[in-house]
Design a protein around this motif. Structure first.
Motif, PDB file in Angstrom:
ATOM      1  N   LYS A 278     -33.018 -14.853  37.184  1.00 56.97           N
ATOM      2  CA  LYS A 278     -34.355 -14.308  37.361  1.00 56.97           C
ATOM      3  C   LYS A 278     -34.695 -14.205  38.848  1.00 56.97           C
ATOM      4  O   LYS A 278     -35.315 -13.253  39.285  1.00 56.97           O
ATOM      5  CB  LYS A 278     -35.366 -15.198  36.645  1.00 56.97           C
ATOM      6  N   SER A 279     -34.281 -15.198  39.591  1.00 61.89           N
ATOM      7  CA  SER A 279     -34.693 -15.253  40.994  1.00 61.89           C
ATOM      8  C   SER A 279     -33.803 -14.439  41.925  1.00 61.89           C
ATOM      9  O   SER A 279     -34.241 -14.013  42.973  1.00 61.89           O
ATOM     10  CB  SER A 279     -34.700 -16.695  41.484  1.00 61.89           C
ATOM     11  N   PHE A 280     -32.537 -14.263  41.526  1.00 56.43           N
ATOM     12  CA  PHE A 280     -31.629 -13.577  42.441  1.00 56.43           C
ATOM     13  C   PHE A 280     -30.954 -12.411  41.732  1.00 56.43           C
ATOM     14  O   PHE A 280     -30.744 -12.450  40.529  1.00 56.43           O
ATOM     15  CB  PHE A 280     -30.557 -14.551  42.941  1.00 56.43           C
ATOM     16  N   ASP A 281     -30.626 -11.391  42.485  1.00 53.20           N
ATOM     17  CA  ASP A 281     -30.022 -10.247  41.819  1.00 53.20           C
ATOM     18  C   ASP A 281     -28.524 -10.447  41.607  1.00 53.20           C
ATOM     19  O   ASP A 281     -27.911 -11.368  42.131  1.00 53.20           O
ATOM     20  CB  ASP A 281     -30.352  -8.933  42.528  1.00 53.20           C
ATOM     21  N   TYR A 282     -28.003  -9.562  40.806  1.00 55.00           N
ATOM     22  CA  TYR A 282     -26.621  -9.689  40.340  1.00 55.00           C
ATOM     23  C   TYR A 282     -25.630  -9.757  41.505  1.00 55.00           C
ATOM     24  O   TYR A 282     -24.765 -10.617  41.540  1.00 55.00           O
ATOM     25  CB  TYR A 282     -26.312  -8.498  39.433  1.00 55.00           C
ATOM     26  N   ILE A 286     -22.968 -12.713  42.280  1.00 55.04           N
ATOM     27  CA  ILE A 286     -21.533 -12.450  42.320  1.00 55.04           C
ATOM     28  C   ILE A 286     -20.938 -12.860  43.670  1.00 55.04           C
ATOM     29  O   ILE A 286     -19.912 -13.534  43.746  1.00 55.04           O
ATOM     30  CB  ILE A 286     -21.255 -10.940  42.094  1.00 55.04           C
ATOM     31  N   ALA A 287     -21.638 -12.475  44.738  1.00 55.81           N
ATOM     32  CA  ALA A 287     -21.139 -12.769  46.073  1.00 55.81           C
ATOM     33  C   ALA A 287     -20.978 -14.269  46.264  1.00 55.81           C
ATOM     34  O   ALA A 287     -19.976 -14.742  46.822  1.00 55.81           O
ATOM     35  CB  ALA A 287     -22.093 -12.195  47.117  1.00 55.81           C
ATOM     36  N   ASN A 288     -21.945 -15.026  45.747  1.00 61.41           N
ATOM     37  CA  ASN A 288     -21.886 -16.469  45.958  1.00 61.41           C
ATOM     38  C   ASN A 288     -20.904 -17.172  45.022  1.00 61.41           C
ATOM     39  O   ASN A 288     -20.375 -18.224  45.354  1.00 61.41           O
ATOM     40  CB  ASN A 288     -23.282 -17.072  45.856  1.00 61.41           C
ATOM     41  N   ILE A 289     -20.675 -16.569  43.856  1.00 58.15           N
ATOM     42  CA  ILE A 289     -19.616 -17.105  42.993  1.00 58.15           C
ATOM     43  C   ILE A 289     -18.273 -16.953  43.709  1.00 58.15           C
ATOM     44  O   ILE A 289     -17.464 -17.889  43.772  1.00 58.15           O
ATOM     45  CB  ILE A 289     -19.594 -16.372  41.638  1.00 58.15           C
ATOM     46  N   ILE A 312     -25.879 -20.217  45.578  1.00 53.79           N
ATOM     47  CA  ILE A 312     -26.720 -19.090  45.180  1.00 53.79           C
ATOM     48  C   ILE A 312     -28.118 -19.242  45.753  1.00 53.79           C
ATOM     49  O   ILE A 312     -28.677 -18.313  46.317  1.00 53.79           O
ATOM     50  CB  ILE A 312     -26.767 -18.972  43.644  1.00 53.79           C
ATOM     51  N   LYS A 313     -28.660 -20.444  45.620  1.00 54.89           N
ATOM     52  CA  LYS A 313     -30.026 -20.646  46.107  1.00 54.89           C
ATOM     53  C   LYS A 313     -30.140 -20.419  47.610  1.00 54.89           C
ATOM     54  O   LYS A 313     -31.134 -19.925  48.096  1.00 54.89           O
ATOM     55  CB  LYS A 313     -30.503 -22.057  45.762  1.00 54.89           C
TER      56      LYS A 313
END
Length: 362
Positions: A278-282, A286-289, A312-313
């Motif tokens: 909800k807070s971050f876009d796809y 993905i980039a942070n994964i 991610i945060k």
DNA sequence: ACGGCGATGTGCTATGATAC
DNA sequence: GTATCATAGCACATCGCCGT
């Protein structure tokens, strides 16, 4: 009577200057929002010309996130709503002349031999060139507001602010007036406050460019007036893009679901996955994964799940120069998201930094 | 009065079955 | 390929209960 008329009627002695307002009659359902999103995205590719555009129904289903469905009724009724939804605007032009008008989003919609043909309303094409108006239309359509009352209150605040031509306003509203604006006349204050007032203000603070605080004034024992302190956030990215025209697919349509799935695959539980999506876009997720995986390979990660959540945060993968204003690990978006009403930017940054020291990720 | 929790009712959505 | 119907599941609004 519509909310807009009520708002306009509210207190003419206080609100002297008319100003730009946009109003959309219906509240859209999810499918209708998505369909409008698809249409705007599609016509954006055709540079918003007023000719008839057509796209395959199969694609429409896909873009709506209904892969399996063959039920064209869904599309039909959504088109019907888009055609019957009136947008009403009231703008103060630069030369102080006033313009009022109504129109619909699309002027026609057809389902012909497996294709959806539609024609964008020329009036809307004109309005899309007016950034403030467009931003507002976009907010009305796309808004993440869950409560129906939030939108009404937001309109009310924006209207009050622009009428006063200020960025900060202390607005005193009698409780029964507020009730009549929101259509909650018979709700006892106890429930009104808990289920309408507080959640709506919370939503406005977290999703819009406004900061709102409220307090109550009593007459005897019962609440008589509500005082709102409204101010504009300094840094609020108001995106004008419905969708990214560079991308093949509108990310907003499926991004959240995709993000939740992929986060679950990486071992996060559903509620955390939902909250992050909800807070971050796809793309951000993905980039942070990817970044996390890289760090795991490099052996720098003790607790993979915890690291991922934090990555991610705080957008570890993000290029650092984008976050000049980050406060040693606290990003701007984080500060904006978690800042308490009335708290200054710096104070919020310091507090959040402290909070984070003590927070524990499982 | 506040705010968390949960029960209840309602309307909407996605999907599969069936028939044309 | 298209239309209609049924249904399970979900989201949301409302409101009672209860400890603070």
């Amino acid at each position: 009577m519509t909310e807009l008329e009520l708002i306009t009627k509210l207190d003419e002695t206080v609100f002297l200057k008319p100003t730009g307002t946009v109003h959309i009659t219906n509240s859209f359902s999810l499918i209708e929002r998505k369909l409008l999103n698809v249409i705007v995205w599609h016509s954006q590719k055709h540079r918003f010309t007023s000719e008839e555009h057509s796209l395959p129904i199969r694609d429409v289903f896909y873009l709506l996130g209904l892969k399996e469905s063959r039920n064209q009724d869904v599309i039909k009724s959504a088109i019907r709503t888009l055609l019957s939804t009136i947008i009403e605007w009231n703008i103060l032009e630069a030369d102080r002349a006033q313009e009022w008008g109504v129109c619909t989003f699309i002027s026609s919609g057809k389902l012909v031999s497996g294709k959806l043909n539609y024609r964008l309303n020329p009036e809307i094409i004109e309005k899309i060139n007016n950034p403030t108006l467009f931003a507002k239309i976009q907010l009305l359509i796309q808004s993440k507001f869950k409560k129906k009352h939030t939108l009404v209150m937001y309109e009310f605040f924006i209207d009050a602010l622009s009428r006063k031509r200020k960025d900060y306003l202390r607005l005193v509203v009698k409780l029964d007036k507020l009730h009549s604006i929101l259509g909650t006349e018979n709700t006892p204050f106890k429930f009104f406050n808990r289920d309408v007032l507080k959640p709506s203000i919370r939503e406005i603070n977290s999703h819009t460019d406004l900061d709102v605080n409220n307090e109550t004034l009593r007459l005897g024992r019962s609440i008589y007036e509500i005082v709102f302190e409204i101010s504009k956030k300094k840094m609020f990215p108001m995106s004008l893009d419905f969708v990214d025209p560079e991308e093949g697919l509108p990310p907003s349509i499926q991004g959240e679901k995709k993000a939740i799935d992929i986060l679950k695959e990486h071992g996060l539980n559903l509620s955390i996955a939902k909250a992050l999506s909800k807070s971050f876009d796809y793309e951000h997720i993905i980039a942070n994964i990817a970044y996390t995986e890289l760090q795991v390979i490099n052996g720098k990660v003790k607790n993979r799940k915890a690291f991922l959540v934090k990555a991610i945060k705080e957008n570890y993968s993000g290029n650092e120069t984008c976050n000049e204003e980050s406060y040693s690990g606290v990003t701007r978006s984080e500060i904006e998201k978690n800042a308490r009403p009335g708290e200054s930017y710096n104070a919020a940054a310091e507090r959040i930094k402290e909070d984070k020291k003590h927070s524990i990720y499982e």
